[in-house]
Design a protein around this motif. Structure first.
Motif, PDB file in Angstrom:
ATOM      1  N   LYS A   1      -8.323  -2.663  12.478  1.00 12.09           N
ATOM      2  CA  LYS A   1      -7.788  -3.378  11.345  1.00 12.09           C
ATOM      3  C   LYS A   1      -9.063  -4.486  11.186  1.00 12.09           C
ATOM      4  O   LYS A   1      -9.739  -4.870  12.076  1.00 12.09           O
ATOM      5  CB  LYS A   1      -6.797  -4.292  11.910  1.00 12.09           C
ATOM      6  CG  LYS A   1      -6.112  -5.038  10.726  1.00 12.09           C
ATOM      7  CD  LYS A   1      -4.817  -5.830  11.202  1.00 12.09           C
ATOM      8  CE  LYS A   1      -3.740  -4.952  11.554  1.00 12.09           C
ATOM      9  NZ  LYS A   1      -2.287  -5.766  12.025  1.00 12.09           N
ATOM     10  N   SER A   2      -8.975  -5.011   9.598  1.00  8.14           N
ATOM     11  CA  SER A   2      -9.971  -5.809   9.159  1.00  8.14           C
ATOM     12  C   SER A   2      -9.668  -7.014   9.724  1.00  8.14           C
ATOM     13  O   SER A   2      -8.374  -7.620   9.834  1.00  8.14           O
ATOM     14  CB  SER A   2      -9.911  -5.652   7.689  1.00  8.14           C
ATOM     15  OG  SER A   2     -10.311  -4.536   7.007  1.00  8.14           O
TER      16      SER A   2
ATOM     17  N   ASN B   1      -7.196  -9.546   8.361  1.00  7.18           N
ATOM     18  CA  ASN B   1      -5.795  -8.974   8.104  1.00  7.18           C
ATOM     19  C   ASN B   1      -5.126  -9.116   9.467  1.00  7.18           C
ATOM     20  O   ASN B   1      -4.028  -8.761   9.711  1.00  7.18           O
ATOM     21  CB  ASN B   1      -5.871  -7.549   7.711  1.00  7.18           C
ATOM     22  CG  ASN B   1      -6.152  -7.328   6.008  1.00  7.18           C
ATOM     23  OD1 ASN B   1      -6.018  -8.330   5.467  1.00  7.18           O
ATOM     24  ND2 ASN B   1      -6.668  -6.305   5.801  1.00  7.18           N
TER      25      ASN B   1
ATOM     26  N   ASP C   1      -7.661  -0.166   7.114  1.00  8.48           N
ATOM     27  CA  ASP C   1      -7.006  -0.936   5.913  1.00  8.48           C
ATOM     28  C   ASP C   1      -8.094  -1.399   5.041  1.00  8.48           C
ATOM     29  O   ASP C   1      -7.844  -2.329   4.123  1.00  8.48           O
ATOM     30  CB  ASP C   1      -6.481  -2.160   6.496  1.00  8.48           C
ATOM     31  CG  ASP C   1      -7.257  -2.879   7.528  1.00  8.48           C
ATOM     32  OD1 ASP C   1      -8.288  -2.345   7.884  1.00  8.48           O
ATOM     33  OD2 ASP C   1      -6.779  -4.017   7.727  1.00  8.48           O
ATOM     34  N   HIS C   2      -9.338  -0.831   4.813  1.00 11.76           N
ATOM     35  CA  HIS C   2     -10.335  -1.541   3.990  1.00 11.76           C
ATOM     36  C   HIS C   2     -10.854  -0.232   3.155  1.00 11.76           C
ATOM     37  O   HIS C   2     -12.063  -0.241   2.775  1.00 11.76           O
ATOM     38  CB  HIS C   2     -11.579  -2.070   4.799  1.00 11.76           C
ATOM     39  CG  HIS C   2     -12.504  -3.045   3.928  1.00 11.76           C
ATOM     40  ND1 HIS C   2     -11.980  -3.808   3.120  1.00 11.76           N
ATOM     41  CD2 HIS C   2     -13.716  -3.163   4.173  1.00 11.76           C
ATOM     42  CE1 HIS C   2     -13.065  -4.366   2.654  1.00 11.76           C
ATOM     43  NE2 HIS C   2     -14.145  -4.106   3.010  1.00 11.76           N
ATOM     44  N   SER C   3     -10.032   0.559   2.687  1.00 16.50           N
ATOM     45  CA  SER C   3     -10.459   1.647   1.778  1.00 16.50           C
ATOM     46  C   SER C   3     -11.427   2.677   2.454  1.00 16.50           C
ATOM     47  O   SER C   3     -12.427   3.033   1.602  1.00 16.50           O
ATOM     48  CB  SER C   3     -10.706   1.174   0.191  1.00 16.50           C
ATOM     49  OG  SER C   3      -9.763   0.491  -0.369  1.00 16.50           O
TER      50      SER C   3
END
Length: 256
Positions: A93-94, A97, A137-139
């Motif tokens: 996960k970033s 976030n 979660d960051h494209s």
């Protein structure tokens, strides 16, 4: 039996022995122990417990890479070093976030903050001449490798990553990964966030400004030199005139 003197081996000086296993302590460990004192032994166990948040430093981590490699080696030896194992913190996960692990509430005047944690390394995939690690979660984008250093003295390596694209124009994210060879069970991660981007002038603009400054300094030096020469000439002229005045005067004659 002949008298035989026992062979006495002198005790090893403390500064030549192992250091305290707590990651940010450089004091020598007590004889036969892994820590310099009971307090650090307790701190290492408590701060490195599973489920703990990463080590957090609001103004950055001040220790050198050598201390971080020592902590990683000690952790691989089964010692508690005061750094928790946060599974997935570096790759799943970033960080912006994941507020449970990474607090982004900056203090007044704070420009940088860093976190420290262990995590299982994930192999990066090739992207041109560099490696990168995508975040779900960051494209599909994420960490891009910028540098790899071979640390022979620690039998390991250090990789540096930057976040692209940035989640915000005023946030610069960097990730540093410390690994030792022949051990892929865990890596040590140092996460850095710099808040507020610094505007840098283009090289050409900087060169022009320097050139202009040099010209101004040259003119000022020339003016000072000219003024100095004028003053010297003026003094010399005055001196010559004074000499001419005295030489032109007729000698005084005494009256009988």
């Amino acid at each position: 039996m002949p008298n035989v003197l026992p062979v006495i081996s002198p005790a090893e000086p403390p500064f030549l022995g192992p250091s305290c296993a707590l990651w940010d302590c450089s004091r020598p460990a007590e004889c036969g122990k892994d820590y310099c004192c009971n307090f650090h032994a307790t701190s290492a166990l408590e701060e490195g417990q599973p489920g703990k948040s990463p080590v957090f430093r609001p103004r950055g981590i001040s220790v050198k890479d050598s201390a971080l490699f020592d902590a990683l080696i000690a952790w691989n030896q089964g010692k508690a070093v005061g750094i928790p194992n946060c599974e997935g913190a570096a790759i799943l996960k970033s960080p912006w976030n994941d507020s449970k692990l990474f607090n982004l509430s900056f203090l007044e005047g704070e420009a940088v903050r860093e976190w420290l944690f262990f995590d299982k390394p994930r192999r990066a995939f090739g992207s041109g001449n560099r490696r990168q690690r995508s975040l779900p979660d960051h494209s599909g984008r994420g960490w891009h490798e910028s540098r790899k250093q071979i640390m022979k003295e620690f039998d390991g390596q250090k990789r540096s990553y930057y976040m692209d694209p940035k989640p915000s124009s005023d946030q610069d994210w960097h990730l540093f990964e410390y690994e030792v060879n022949n051990s892929d069970a865990c890596a040590l991660y140092r996460l850095e966030l710099k808040f507020g981007s610094v505007k840098r002038s283009p090289k050409g603009k900087v060169s022009n400004e320097v050139a202009d400054l040099q010209k101004k300094m040259g003119k000022l030096t020339a003016e000072v030199a000219t003024d100095g020469a004028t003053n010297v000439k003026g003094k010399a002229k005055k001196k010559d005139n004074a000499g001419n005045i005295f030489s032109s005067q007729s000698p005084m004659t005494s009256t009988p």
